[in-house]
Design a protein around this motif. Structure first.
Motif, mmCIF file in Angstrom:
data_model
loop_
_atom_site.group_PDB
_atom_site.id
_atom_site.type_symbol
_atom_site.label_atom_id
_atom_site.label_comp_id
_atom_site.label_asym_id
_atom_site.label_seq_id
_atom_site.Cartn_x
_atom_site.Cartn_y
_atom_site.Cartn_z
ATOM 1 N N GLU A 145 0.843 -1.294 -0.011
ATOM 2 C CA GLU A 145 -0.014 -0.422 0.045
ATOM 3 C C GLU A 145 0.791 0.939 -0.179
ATOM 4 O O GLU A 145 2.158 1.380 0.825
ATOM 5 C CB GLU A 145 -0.930 0.076 1.534
ATOM 6 C CG GLU A 145 -1.600 0.754 1.492
ATOM 7 C CD GLU A 145 -3.002 0.669 2.774
ATOM 8 O OE1 GLU A 145 -3.791 1.059 2.162
ATOM 9 O OE2 GLU A 145 -2.120 0.358 3.300
ATOM 10 N N VAL A 146 0.394 2.170 -0.823
ATOM 11 C CA VAL A 146 1.010 3.598 -0.643
ATOM 12 C C VAL A 146 -0.093 4.669 -0.339
ATOM 13 O O VAL A 146 -1.346 4.179 -1.220
ATOM 14 C CB VAL A 146 1.558 4.199 -2.087
ATOM 15 C CG1 VAL A 146 0.748 3.823 -3.277
ATOM 16 C CG2 VAL A 146 2.476 5.535 -1.451
ATOM 17 N N LEU A 147 0.244 5.179 0.579
ATOM 18 C CA LEU A 147 -0.537 6.568 1.393
ATOM 19 C C LEU A 147 -0.562 7.989 0.633
ATOM 20 O O LEU A 147 0.844 8.560 1.193
ATOM 21 C CB LEU A 147 -1.400 6.350 2.337
ATOM 22 C CG LEU A 147 -2.485 6.905 3.133
ATOM 23 C CD1 LEU A 147 -3.357 6.810 2.624
ATOM 24 C CD2 LEU A 147 -2.157 6.866 4.695
ATOM 25 N N PHE A 148 -1.089 8.008 0.214
ATOM 26 C CA PHE A 148 -1.374 9.514 -0.099
ATOM 27 C C PHE A 148 -1.990 11.171 0.254
ATOM 28 O O PHE A 148 -2.896 10.383 0.541
ATOM 29 C CB PHE A 148 -1.000 9.989 -2.095
ATOM 30 C CG PHE A 148 -0.675 8.838 -2.795
ATOM 31 C CD1 PHE A 148 1.346 9.946 -3.134
ATOM 32 C CD2 PHE A 148 -0.682 7.867 -3.493
ATOM 33 C CE1 PHE A 148 2.100 8.953 -4.222
ATOM 34 C CE2 PHE A 148 -0.135 7.052 -4.845
ATOM 35 C CZ PHE A 148 1.314 7.964 -4.401
ATOM 36 N N GLY A 149 -2.054 11.800 0.230
ATOM 37 C CA GLY A 149 -2.761 12.822 0.330
ATOM 38 C C GLY A 149 -2.025 14.275 0.568
ATOM 39 O O GLY A 149 -1.328 14.387 0.239
ATOM 40 N N GLU A 150 -3.144 15.507 1.530
ATOM 41 C CA GLU A 150 -2.306 16.489 1.888
ATOM 42 C C GLU A 150 -3.242 17.196 3.221
ATOM 43 O O GLU A 150 -4.927 16.436 2.821
ATOM 44 C CB GLU A 150 -2.764 17.485 0.567
ATOM 45 C CG GLU A 150 -1.835 18.721 1.023
ATOM 46 C CD GLU A 150 -0.690 18.661 0.907
ATOM 47 O OE1 GLU A 150 0.166 18.565 2.498
ATOM 48 O OE2 GLU A 150 0.623 18.892 0.383
ATOM 49 N N ASN A 151 -2.439 17.537 3.630
ATOM 50 C CA ASN A 151 -3.572 19.045 4.984
ATOM 51 C C ASN A 151 -3.623 19.954 4.425
ATOM 52 O O ASN A 151 -2.238 21.070 4.314
ATOM 53 C CB ASN A 151 -2.818 18.174 6.206
ATOM 54 C CG ASN A 151 -2.834 17.133 6.855
ATOM 55 O OD1 ASN A 151 -3.652 16.435 6.084
ATOM 56 N ND2 ASN A 151 -1.767 16.778 7.516
ATOM 57 N N ASP A 152 -5.038 20.961 4.904
ATOM 58 C CA ASP A 152 -4.594 22.192 3.945
ATOM 59 C C ASP A 152 -5.602 23.363 5.302
ATOM 60 O O ASP A 152 -6.054 22.301 5.626
ATOM 61 C CB ASP A 152 -5.066 22.080 2.152
ATOM 62 C CG ASP A 152 -5.087 23.679 1.779
ATOM 63 O OD1 ASP A 152 -3.982 24.690 2.585
ATOM 64 O OD2 ASP A 152 -5.060 23.490 0.754
ATOM 65 N N ILE A 153 -5.937 23.754 4.879
ATOM 66 C CA ILE A 153 -7.019 24.953 5.275
ATOM 67 C C ILE A 153 -7.897 23.934 5.505
ATOM 68 O O ILE A 153 -9.006 24.618 6.562
ATOM 69 C CB ILE A 153 -6.370 26.571 5.315
ATOM 70 C CG1 ILE A 153 -6.342 26.759 4.356
ATOM 71 C CG2 ILE A 153 -4.887 27.116 6.273
ATOM 72 C CD1 ILE A 153 -6.475 27.907 3.726
ATOM 73 N N HIS A 154 -8.668 24.196 4.353
ATOM 74 C CA HIS A 154 -10.207 23.972 4.390
ATOM 75 C C HIS A 154 -10.402 22.271 4.214
ATOM 76 O O HIS A 154 -11.256 21.596 3.965
ATOM 77 C CB HIS A 154 -10.260 24.394 2.826
ATOM 78 C CG HIS A 154 -10.223 23.539 1.890
ATOM 79 N ND1 HIS A 154 -8.526 23.343 1.087
ATOM 80 C CD2 HIS A 154 -10.698 23.045 0.378
ATOM 81 C CE1 HIS A 154 -8.528 22.654 0.014
ATOM 82 N NE2 HIS A 154 -10.047 22.551 -0.117
ATOM 83 N N LEU A 155 -9.073 21.645 3.752
ATOM 84 C CA LEU A 155 -9.577 20.072 3.929
ATOM 85 C C LEU A 155 -8.491 19.136 4.238
ATOM 86 O O LEU A 155 -7.064 19.522 3.516
ATOM 87 C CB LEU A 155 -10.201 19.634 2.102
ATOM 88 C CG LEU A 155 -9.663 18.171 1.234
ATOM 89 C CD1 LEU A 155 -10.741 17.757 2.908
ATOM 90 C CD2 LEU A 155 -10.364 17.996 0.415
ATOM 91 N N ASP A 156 -8.064 17.602 4.838
ATOM 92 C CA ASP A 156 -7.893 16.982 5.134
ATOM 93 C C ASP A 156 -8.038 15.876 3.861
ATOM 94 O O ASP A 156 -8.486 15.302 4.197
ATOM 95 C CB ASP A 156 -6.726 16.306 6.153
ATOM 96 C CG ASP A 156 -6.582 17.492 7.412
ATOM 97 O OD1 ASP A 156 -6.572 18.768 6.390
ATOM 98 O OD2 ASP A 156 -6.642 17.792 8.218
#
Length: 130
Positions: A103-114
Motif C-alpha cells: 500500500e501507498v498512502l497519498f494525501g495533503e493537509n490544508d486549511i479547508h480539507l485533509d
C-alpha cells in the motif's frame, strides 16, 4: 476492466484513521509481479490530460485564497520519472504519508480539507483497491 465498489481492506493504513467520507473501489490487476512503487507512478500517469489541465487551473485559482497548490505539476513526466514513492516525498499536490509493500498512502493537509488516497495492492486476489 471491471471496477466494483467495495469495503476498505482490513490491513489498510486508513483502517484506524477517522474520516468524514470514504469511497472504495477495486479492480483486477493482470500483472502478477507489480510493485507498489509502480502502482504509485501509474496512478499519476493513467489520468486523461484534461485532468492535468484542470489541476493546473485549480492551482492558479486557489493559490490566491491561501490554499496549497501542486508543485511543478505542468512537467508530469519529469516529476514521475524522479518519483521514488517514499514517505514524505511530494508529487504535485500529493504527499506520501505511508508506504509498505502492499500500500501507498497519498494525501495533503490544508486549511479547508485533509484528504488521503490509498492504493492497496492485494497480491493474493490480484486486485488493486483505491
Amino acid at each position: 476492466m471491471k471496477i466494483t465498489k467495495t469495503k476498505l481492506p482490513e490491513t489498510s493504513f486508513l483502517k484506524n484513521v477517522p474520516f468524514d467520507y470514504l469511497d472504495c473501489y477495486t479492480a483486477e490487476v493482470k500483472t502478477k509481479d507489480l510493485e507498489i512503487e509502480k502502482v504509485g507512478k501509474l496512478f499519476f500517469l493513467s489520468g486523461p490530460s484534461w485532468i492535468t489541465s484542470l489541476l493546473l487551473l485549480r492551482d492558479k485559482l486557489v493559490g490566491f485564497l491561501g490554499l496549497k497548490t501542486g508543485r511543478d505539476a505542468s512537467d508530469k513526466q519529469r516529476l514521475i520519472a524522479n518519483f521514488k514513492c517514499e514517505i514524505g516525498e511530494q508529487i504535485a499536490l500529493f504527499k506520501v504519508f505511508g508506504k509498505n509493500p502492499n500500500e501507498v498512502l497519498f494525501g495533503e493537509n490544508d486549511i479547508h480539507l485533509d484528504f488521503r488516497v490509498s492504493l492497496f495492492l492485494d497480491r493474493s486476489m490480484n486486485t488493486i483497491t483505491i
